[in-house]
Design a protein around this motif. Structure first.
Motif: not given
Length: 294
Positions: A36, A39-40, A42-44, A46-47
């Protein structure tokens, strides 16, 4: 004559229920928490790239001018002792965030954690034993909340909020490659830019290593891991990452030296500054002079 093998009846039944592994599913385990977190992260990333790709007012400013203006504004906030100046700066950052198509929510997600951490640090400033003055709450003892304490702590929290918001707006509206290219085109030591660039790349590689390691452990575990086993897994992963990072640093260093690396990352040159870029830098310098005089 060959004997015909028939499938058992239970194999013919269509059961759509989730497979029971025997582990506890109510609590998130060590491996799942690592996944998690990865993923958090990598999500940041990409955002941030998605916000930087939008055609907002701040994205149109050349990277060198963008970085220089933000640094000037951060210096202005650090030097100013006026509550109203910092409050106006916070409103200015909010307006720039909206015009840059970033939004206040994305900006607040990066400001609130720093603000909460700073609030915990400045809690003693509220009380008389750190900030003498007239009491607001409590008796006249050392643990009374004073006017001076509230004023000083509020000014510090507001200053931190504005400075973090400015830095967050810069990183949300600037691609990673453009950021390092802009630093290289500015009067910044080449060694510093190269070290920062390599550090950032190493972080991405090590995060991918953590993800692969966690997925490998999760695919080989049927039941949930206990506390002792989770601690052993955490220690082994930390040791693995440290060893991998040291060996990777040596291998990359030898590979770069064998290819004639001279200590400077070469990038394509950027265009000349436009009138809008000079206008942004001029406005930043004016705000700096205004904040330094208040």
């Amino acid at each position: 004559m060959a004997q015909t093998v028939k499938l058992p009846d239970w194999l013919k039944e269509a059961n759509l229920a989730p497979c029971k592994t025997g582990g506890r599913t109510r609590n998130t385990g060590f491996i799942d928490k690592n996944l998690e977190s990865v993923a958090s992260f990598m999500k940041g990333m990409l955002e941030s790239e998605a916000y930087a790709s939008r055609r907002g007012i701040f994205q149109r400013i050349e990277t060198r001018a963008r970085i220089a203006g933000i640094l000037i504004l951060i210096a202005a906030c650090a030097m100013s002792g006026s509550f109203w100046f910092l409050f106006v700066m916070l409103l200015l950052v909010s307006v720039l965030s909206v015009l840059s198509k970033v939004g206040l929510r994305a900006l607040a997600k990066r400001v609130v954690p720093s603000l909460a951490f700073t609030f915990v640090l400045v809690i003693p400033v509220f009380f008389r034993f750190m900030s003498p003055g007239s009491s607001i709450i409590g008796t006249d003892g050392g643990f009374a909340v004073t006017v001076t304490g509230v004023s000083s702590a509020s000014l510090l929290l507001l200053r931190v909020s504005v400075m973090v918001a400015l830095a967050s707006l810069l990183f949300l509206t600037t691609r990673q490659s453009d950021f390092f290219k802009g630093l290289q085109r500015m009067p910044v030591p080449a060694f510093f830019v190269t070290a920062l660039f390599m550090t950032f790349r190493y972080i991405l590689i090590l995060v991918k290593l953590v993800e692969d390691s966690a997925l490998a452990m999760k695919s080989r575990m049927v039941s949930g891991a206990g506390l002792k086993q989770s601690q052993m897994l955490a220690a082994s992963r930390i040791t693995l990452i440290i060893g991998k990072s040291l060996s990777m640093a040596d291998e990359v260093n030898m590979a770069m030296a064998s290819r004639g690396f001279a200590g400077t990352v070469r990038t394509f040159g950027s265009g000349a500054l436009t009138a809008g870029d000079y206008l942004w830098i001029g406005a930043s310098v004016f705000i700096f002079l205004l904040g330094a005089g208040i």
